[in-house]
Design an enzyme around this catalytic site. Sequence first.
Site, mmCIF file in Angstrom:
data_model
loop_
_atom_site.group_PDB
_atom_site.id
_atom_site.type_symbol
_atom_site.label_atom_id
_atom_site.label_comp_id
_atom_site.label_asym_id
_atom_site.label_seq_id
_atom_site.Cartn_x
_atom_site.Cartn_y
_atom_site.Cartn_z
ATOM 1 N N TYR A 5 0.652 -13.715 0.266
ATOM 2 C CA TYR A 5 1.157 -13.465 -1.088
ATOM 3 C C TYR A 5 2.376 -12.551 -0.990
ATOM 4 C CZ TYR A 5 -1.964 -9.366 -0.552
ATOM 5 O OH TYR A 5 -2.625 -8.251 -0.082
ATOM 6 N N ASP A 59 -13.631 4.196 0.763
ATOM 7 C CA ASP A 59 -14.214 3.665 1.993
ATOM 8 C C ASP A 59 -15.222 4.618 2.631
ATOM 9 O OD1 ASP A 59 -12.822 1.325 1.831
ATOM 10 O OD2 ASP A 59 -11.320 1.842 3.336
ATOM 11 N N ARG A 83 0.827 -1.214 0.000
ATOM 12 C CA ARG A 83 0.000 0.000 0.000
ATOM 13 C C ARG A 83 0.857 1.257 0.000
ATOM 14 N NH1 ARG A 83 -2.101 3.944 3.146
ATOM 15 N NH2 ARG A 83 -4.245 4.587 2.696
#
Length: 389
Positions: A209, A287, A106
Site C-alpha cells: 500500500y 505491545d 510509522r
Amino acid sequence: MALAGRQIIVAGAGIGGLAAALALRQRGAEVTVLELAEAIREVGAGLQISPNGLRVIEALGQSAALSARASKARAVVLRDHRAGREVLRLDLGKLPEGQGYLFAHRADLVELLADAARAAGVQIQLGQAITQITPGTPPEATLVNGDKRSADLIIGADGLHSVLRGALNGAAPASFTGQVAWRALIPNDFGHPPEVTVHMGPGRHLVSYPLRNGTLVNIVAAEERKGWTPEGWAHEDDPANLRAAFSGFGGSVPQMLSRVDKVGLWGLFRHPVARRWYGEGCALLGDAAHPTLPFLAQGANMALEDGWTLARCLDESADQPQALARYQQLRRDRCARIVAAATGNAWKYHLSNPLVRRAAHLGLAAAGRIAPDRILRQFDWIYGHDVTA
C-alpha cells in the site's frame, strides 16, 4: 481533574507511549517520557490507521497533521498470486460516515505525536535505558547507569520485550509461528493505487500500500517456513531472497520486488496477552501488554486505544488502583480478541491445495458481488469501536 499535577513516567516513546503521554498531559498530569534510543529516528515502515485508531488521533488534535503526511485508503483488494487476478474488493468508501482509514509511515506518526507532546509540556528524555521497573508506592525505574526515577505512576510502553511486563507477569516464552516476514519501502514510480493489495499464494502472501501521499509503497511479505528466524524486524536480508520466495507471483509483484534494494526480515512469534496489566503504581500498554501478529493491521491502533483509555480512566477516578483496574477491564478482552483474530487470519491467504484455493477464491468473489457490504461489516467490531466516546 484527578490527574492535575500527578507525576507520571512513560517508558518508551513509541506510538502508544507518546499517545498516552499527550493524553495525560492534556488532562493536567506532569509527564516524562524515557526513551532508549538516542534520537527519534525514521524507523519502521507503513501503518494502517483504521477508524478506531484514527478517532484517537482526532481526539488528540492531530488529525490534520497526520492527514497532511498520510495517504487516504480507498479499498482493500485481494488478488490471486499467479496473474494478480482480482478476487475480492472491499470499498472503504462504504464505511459508515466518519470512519476514515489512512496509510501512514510509522516515523511520521511518531514524530507528530512527539512534537505535540513536547508542545504540550511533556518532557521527552532520549538515551534512557531502563533495566528494571519496581512496582510500589512510589514505583521506581532503574536506569542502566544506576540512576533511579520514581513517580506517582510508571507506564510500561516499552514494547515486545517490556521490562515491566516481566515484573508483573513473570517470564512468558514466545512460540515461533512457522512464518517469517520481509518489510521494504520502494518508490511509487509505477502508480500503486491508494489501496491495500494482498497477493495470496500457497504458503505465502504479499501486502502492499502507498505511503506519504503516494510517493512510497510499503511492502510486507510473509512466508511459511520451518527454519527459525530471530525475533524482531531489524534483521537485514538480501533482496534476492525475497524475490526468490515470491518468484511464482505475477501481476504487479515482480515489478514491485525489482525495486527493492533494502529489506528487513523478522520471525513471527506468538506471545500471550499479559494476564496482569497493572500493579502497584504501574501499568502496561501497547505491545508490552498484547503483542500481535500483523495480519489485521491493528498493533498501532490498539496502542492508540490503550493510551487514550488509560488517560481517561485515570482522569475519571482519583483512586489510582481503581482506575487501573477499570483500564484493564475495558481493554484486555478486546485486545485478546483482536490478537486471536490476527493469529488466525494468515491461513486464509496461504491455501496450498490448488482446488481448495480456487474454491475459496470463487466463494470470496461471489460474496463480493452479492453482499459486499456484509463482508465489510465483519470488521464493525474493530472499526466501529470508539474509546473517545
